[in-house]
Structures are given as structure tokens and as C-alpha cells.
Write a protein that holds these residues in place. Structure first.
Motif, mmCIF file in Angstrom:
data_model
loop_
_atom_site.group_PDB
_atom_site.id
_atom_site.type_symbol
_atom_site.label_atom_id
_atom_site.label_comp_id
_atom_site.label_asym_id
_atom_site.label_seq_id
_atom_site.Cartn_x
_atom_site.Cartn_y
_atom_site.Cartn_z
ATOM 1 N N GLU A 174 0.826 -1.205 0.000
ATOM 2 C CA GLU A 174 0.000 0.000 0.000
ATOM 3 C C GLU A 174 0.861 1.255 0.000
ATOM 4 N N GLU A 175 1.869 1.255 0.877
ATOM 5 C CA GLU A 175 2.688 2.466 1.038
ATOM 6 C C GLU A 175 3.377 2.820 -0.262
ATOM 7 N N GLU A 176 3.879 1.767 -0.949
ATOM 8 C CA GLU A 176 4.571 2.029 -2.221
ATOM 9 C C GLU A 176 3.642 2.713 -3.198
ATOM 10 N N ILE A 177 2.408 2.155 -3.311
ATOM 11 C CA ILE A 177 1.450 2.689 -4.274
ATOM 12 C C ILE A 177 1.143 4.143 -3.972
ATOM 13 N N ILE A 178 0.906 4.413 -2.698
ATOM 14 C CA ILE A 178 0.565 5.778 -2.313
ATOM 15 C C ILE A 178 1.736 6.703 -2.557
ATOM 16 N N ALA A 179 2.914 6.257 -2.131
ATOM 17 C CA ALA A 179 4.101 7.101 -2.275
ATOM 18 C C ALA A 179 4.351 7.442 -3.739
ATOM 19 N N SER A 180 4.223 6.449 -4.605
ATOM 20 C CA SER A 180 4.501 6.726 -6.019
ATOM 21 C C SER A 180 3.447 7.663 -6.600
ATOM 22 N N VAL A 235 2.168 13.121 -8.638
ATOM 23 C CA VAL A 235 1.349 14.335 -8.567
ATOM 24 C C VAL A 235 2.230 15.545 -8.271
ATOM 25 N N SER A 236 3.162 15.383 -7.323
ATOM 26 C CA SER A 236 4.031 16.513 -6.983
ATOM 27 C C SER A 236 4.859 16.926 -8.174
ATOM 28 N N GLU A 237 5.373 15.939 -8.898
ATOM 29 C CA GLU A 237 6.205 16.235 -10.065
ATOM 30 C C GLU A 237 5.456 17.075 -11.087
ATOM 31 N N LYS A 238 4.182 16.706 -11.325
ATOM 32 C CA LYS A 238 3.420 17.406 -12.349
ATOM 33 C C LYS A 238 2.643 18.585 -11.808
ATOM 34 N N PHE A 250 -6.206 16.315 -8.575
ATOM 35 C CA PHE A 250 -5.552 16.100 -7.274
ATOM 36 C C PHE A 250 -4.279 16.905 -7.149
ATOM 37 N N TYR A 251 -4.090 17.483 -5.962
ATOM 38 C CA TYR A 251 -2.883 18.261 -5.660
ATOM 39 C C TYR A 251 -2.209 17.676 -4.428
#
Lengths: 258, 323
Positions: B261-267, B272-275, B318-319
């Protein structure tokens, strides 16, 4: 004179009787299980016999399938519950409906970008028939509905919404409540609705009307035509008939734009 | 019935949508030597043909042609089906139509006989099936009332009987979920064949996609939707590296256990942050995944407080959550 039913003796007797009943109960349940196993074998034979005579009927006749399904429902049997069921294995009903399920999913997936996951039963029917090819067996709308009902088991929001004289098939988990549904039903006649139409037919206030229309826009179920004469029109791609829509490939589309 | 067009009345109303084009064919009275046909007499002296969706012009043209040519009077004698009723030489004209009618009638009767025989046999079959249902209900109630000690093995046996008959399982003892040996086998099969596709799809696939994949590969002896769900429910118990997961929206997916779960959320948050911000569609394109599952990932990240949303008619965006 002996008094019956009282005293230590009576209690002991009662306990003995209870134990015997319990024992009997055990035997009864296990007995029944063995009985069921035997009856199952017999039933299987009857079903095989039936299949050898009438398997074709099920494949060829939509009417027969309806009758078959209704009878099963009446006695409390679901012939489509499992591919491992007798009905499925011997009559081939399973494969027929499960394959139809696959075809329905594929059609809905292919069109989702355009209609937001909502499609009329007619259009679904047409496209499934087309996908099955000329030599495949005919499927009726009743067949489609039954297949869709089975798909519900896999989550993903497969649902059937009655509109006008027909149905809309939903294939995305969008939450559509009564308000959304009734607007869809209103839009069915022309393929679009306007705010004033909704307000006058349904006697809603502006806020409620706009809220529902916004929801439909957000879900991709409605498109806004802000250039329409008069007031903006909310079109539902799901309700586009052959008259309005054309299947266009990306190449053709780029050619059409000047 | 012998008919000769006396007049062809063409009434066409093309403005109103309710009315449709009609052709009225007026008939001569039947001659005394009329041959047997579908109807011996009729109180009407005309036939009205109604055209709901065009065709009336072409039809009227062809009808006029045929009425002029009278090809049916020149048709060769076709061998009558029922020779016992024919003896007259003057049957040449009517044999064509009547013969066809008879053939159709016989075919219909044959079909009806087949279907009614099938229905009869079906009813008998259902009677027997009904007995099975009643027996199973009796056993189920005994199990519930604990009248008799059914072993775990016997419970599994009972469940497989119910599965064979398509009877809903009234006993909800969750020893192995609602599954049977069949479902256990299926689960193991899925555990093998789904590993590669899941890797390709980023570790997660919607159950409907899995259903299509597996059934298309099988070709025959397909799985029912319920078979698939019941098999997936057994992943954990069988210690297979897959999990069935149900999102809040009701979407059901199979997930590789290795993809935490953590991996999915983190990625998701990274992307989102990148874009700056992402919609489900944009995210889907970025990852090469379905829009449905991309949305679920973003929603998950939002649920955990890492993303926040901007919900407008232009879409859901989403931001990164800076609060």
C-alpha cells in the motif's frame, strides 16, 4: 398405584430418551447427506438425458432460455451460479452467458471514454451482435440482462436503469441516485435536456437542477453544448442514436477538421 | 383467394409522424370455383398494407408489375404435398401459394412439437430439481439447529452438492469461506497465471478485466463471475501472493501482495508533486493503466491525507496536500 412421570426413575428415563433422539438426529442428518449424494447422481443422469435431447433448443431458442431461467428461479436454483454446476456443464448454459459477459464488458470498456460508462440496451445489443459475427448464435435483450445481472457479483458497478420503454446499462461505479435517474429518463426522448425543461417537468428549484447536471458532467455522462440557441443543452452520449452519432477513427477525425 | 387489383389507392401522409403510408388493394368477389386457401371467406373486400418506414413506392411499383404480368397463372405444376385432396387439373394456379403455405404450416407444427416436448421434459426435470432443493433446505436447517454432528469434511461435501445444483448456500459457516475444492483449485490456478499480467499492470487489475482475461484464455468451461469472486476470497487462506481487494467505491481488484500500500501511495504522491497536479485520466496515461484504477490510487492517497482534491465540472484534479 404407580405414579407415572415423576421421581428419579422418570428423570433417568427422560435422559435416556433424549440421548436416543440426539443419536437419531445425528443419523438423520448424515443419512440425508448420503441420500442427497445418491439423488444427485440420479438427477445428473436425468439432466444428461435431457441435454442429449434438448441441448440444441437452449442454444437456438431465446424463448426457451427465458422459460428455463424462470423455472429455475421458481424452484430456487441458479443455473448460472457456477461454471462447475451441472446446468452449466451439461446444458452449456454457463458458457453461453459467461462468454456474453465477456463481450458486454469489452463493449462497455471500449465506449466508456465516449459515454462515461452509460449505454442504452439497444446499442449494447447491436454492438455485441456485431462483435459476435454473422455465424454466431443470436442473443436476445433478455439474455443480455441476465448476463449483466451476473456481472454484478464482481463489483464495478454494473447496473440496469429503466428509462422510457427501455434500459440504460451502467458499467462504472458512479453513484446514480433517483434524481440522476429521473433526469436521464427525461433526456431519453431527445438525447438532451435543458435546465428549464427539468424545472418545468419535475418542478425542481434551480439549485437542485444544476447540482444533478453538474454531477452528470463530472462523471462524463453528459456533455455541455454551450453554443445551442437559447439556453445551454446537456447532451447524453449514451442516448445518441444512430441518427446522431457516427463511428469515426482518429485518422478520419483529423481529416475532417479543416 | 383470387384477386385482381381493381384500383390502387395510394394514400401518403408525409408530414405528420404518426401516420404512415398505406396501399389499399381492393379485391374482386371470390369466384364460385375458388380453390381452398388460407381463408374461405372474409367480410372485407380489401387488403390494407401499411408502411411504417418507407418502401411503399417500390412495393407499389412491383405490385403493379406483377398484377400486369400475372406470373402465377403461368407457373408450372409443382407436386402437391397432400395428393389425396388434389385431383382437379385446374389446380395449376393455386398450388404455388397453397403448397408453400402447407409447407410452412408443417414446419411450424414440427417446431412447435419439438418445443412443447422440450418444455414437457423441462417441467419433469424441474420437478426433480425441486426435490433436491427441498432436501438441501432440510439438511441446511438441521445443520443450523445442530441436529446432528456434521464434520467439516461433510460440510465441504454439502457445499459442493449445492454448487452442482446451483442452490444458494444457506449455511454460512466460514470454514473455508464459501468456497469448495473447486474454488481452491481455481485460486491456485489464478495464483500462477495472474502473476505476469499483474506485474505488467502495475500490480493491480480490476476483477472484470481478470474475468475477461481468464475466460478468453480458457475458451470453454468458462468461469462464472461468482466462481472468480469465490476463488479470490481464498487467496489469503491458501497463502497465495495475491489478494482480493474491495475499494470504497465498490470496485473489486486483484492485487499483488508484494506491491504494498505504502509504495502505491508514495509513487502516486510523487507523480502528482512532479506534475503539480493530476486528474485520473492524466495519471492513467502516465502509468499506462486504466482510468478506473488510476482514480482508485489517487483516492487512496487522498484518504491517507497525502493528496487533496479540486472538484469542478472540468473534472476531478488532485494536488499534493500542503496542509
Amino acid at each position: 398405584m404407580h405414579r407415572r412421570g415423576v421421581g428419579a426413575g422418570a428423570i433417568a428415563k427422560k435422559k435416556l430418551a433424549e440421548a436416543k433422539y440426539k443419536e437419531r438426529g445425528t443419523v438423520l442428518a448424515e443419512d440425508q447427506l448420503a441420500q442427497m449424494s445418491k439423488q444427485l447422481e440420479t438427477f445428473k443422469t436425468h439432466l444428461e438425458e435431457f441435454a442429449s435431447k434438448h441441448k440444441q433448443e437452449i442454444r437456438k431458442s431465446a424463448q426457451f432460455r427465458v422459460q428455463f431461467q424462470d423455472m429455475c428461479a421458481t424452484i430456487g436454483v441458479d443455473p448460472l451460479a457456477s461454471g462447475k454446476g451441472f446446468w452449466s456443464e451439461m446444458l452449456g448454459v454457463g458458457d453461453f452467458y459467461y462468454e456474453l459477459g465477456v463481450q458486454i464488458i469489452e463493449v462497455c470498456l471500449a465506449l466508456k471514454h465516449r459515454n462515461g460508462g452509460l449505454i442504452t440496451l439497444e446499442e449494447l445489443h447491436q454492438r455485441v451482435l456485431k462483435g459476435r459475427g454473422k455465424f454466431a448464435q443470436d442473443v436476445s435483450q433478455d439474455d443480455l440482462i441476465r448476463a449483466i445481472k451476473k456481472l454484478k457479483a464482481m463489483g464495478n458497478g454494473f447496473g440496469i436503469i429503466p428509462v422510457g420503454g427501455t434500459y440504460l446499462v451502467q458499467s462504472v461505479p458512479a453513484e446514480l441516485n433517483m434524481d440522476h435517474t429521473v433526469v436521464l429518463q427525461l433526456a431519453e426522448k431527445k438525447g438532451f435536456v435543458t435546465v428549464s425543461e427539468i424545472k418545468s417537468s419535475l418542478k425542481w428549484e434551480t439549485e437542485r437542477t444544476c447540482h444533478v447536471l453538474d454531477d452528470l458532467l463530472k462523471e462524463g455522462l453528459a456533455w455541455l453544448d454551450g453554443q445551442a440557441a437559447g439556453e445551454p443543452q446537456y447532451w447524453l452520449p449514451a442516448l445518441f442514436s444512430e441518427l446522431y452519432s457516427q463511428d469515426v477513427t482518429p485518422e478520419e477525425a483529423s481529416e475532417m477538421v479543416p | 383467394m383470387k384477386f385482381e387489383a381493381f384500383s390502387l389507392g395510394n394514400t401518403e401522409v408525409s408530414i405528420a409522424i404518426i401516420y404512415c403510408a398505406k396501399i389499399v388493394v381492393h379485391l374482386h368477389p371470390a369466384p364460385s370455383n375458388k380453390e381452398p386457401g388460407p381463408y374461405q371467406t372474409s367480410k372485407y373486400s380489401y387488403i390494407k398494407l401499411s408502411f411504417k418506414e418507407h418502401g411503399q413506392i417500390e412495393f407499389s411499383r412491383r405490385l403493379s408489375e406483377e398484377m400486369t404480368q400475372k406470373r402465377w397463372e403461368r407457373m408450372p405444376v409443382s407436386p402437391p404435398i397432400n395428393s389425396s385432396t388434389t385431383s382437379q387439373a385446374g389446380r395449376t394456379r393455386a398450388v404455388g401459394i397453397v403448397g408453400i403455405e402447407r409447407k410452412l404450416e408443417e414446419k411450424r407444427k414440427e417446431m412447435d412439437k419439438n418445443i412443447s416436448e422440450a418444455f414437457e421434459d423441462l417441467s419433469k426435470l424441474m420437478e426433480k430439481a425441486k426435490e433436491m432443493v427441498e432436501l438441501s433446505r432440510s439438511i441446511a436447517s438441521k445443520i443450523k439447529d445442530k441436529q446432528g454432528d456434521i464434520t467439516e469434511d461433510e460440510t465441504i461435501r454439502f457445499k459442493s452438492y449445492l454448487l452442482s445444483m446451483g442452490i444458494a448456500n444457506p449455511v454460512t459457516r466460514e470454514t473455508h469461506g464459501s468456497g469448495t475444492h473447486y474454488h481452491m483449485q481455481l485460486a491456485k490456478q489464478l495464483g500462477e497465471i495472474m502473476l505476469a499480467p499483474l506485474e505488467e499492470q502495475g500490480g493491480m487489475m480490476a476483477l472484470t478485466e481478470v474475468y475477461c482475461l481468464v475466460n478468453r484464455a480458457r475458451g470453454m468451461e468458462l468461469l462464472s463471475p461468482e466462481d472468480l469472486v469465490n476463488a479470490c476470497k481464498m487467496f489469503e487462506a491458501l497463502k497465495l501472493p495475491l489478494r482480493l481487494r474491495i475499494f470504497d467505491s465498490g470496485v473489486m481488484v486483484i492485487q499483488l501482495q508484494s506491491h504494498s500500500e505504502e509504495e502505491i501511495i508514495a509513487s502516486a504522491v510523487d507523480n502528482v508533486s512532479e506534475k503539480g497536479s493530476l486528474t485520473s485520466e492524466e495519471f492513467a496515461k502516465l502509468l499506462g493503466l486504466s482510468v478506473l484504477l488510476s482514480k482508485e490510487r489517487l483516492l487512496l492517497a487522498e484518504k491517507m491525507g497525502h493528496l487533496c482534491r479540486d472538484d469542478s465540472v472540468e473534472g476531478l484534479r488532485f494536488y499534493p496536500n500542503l496542509f
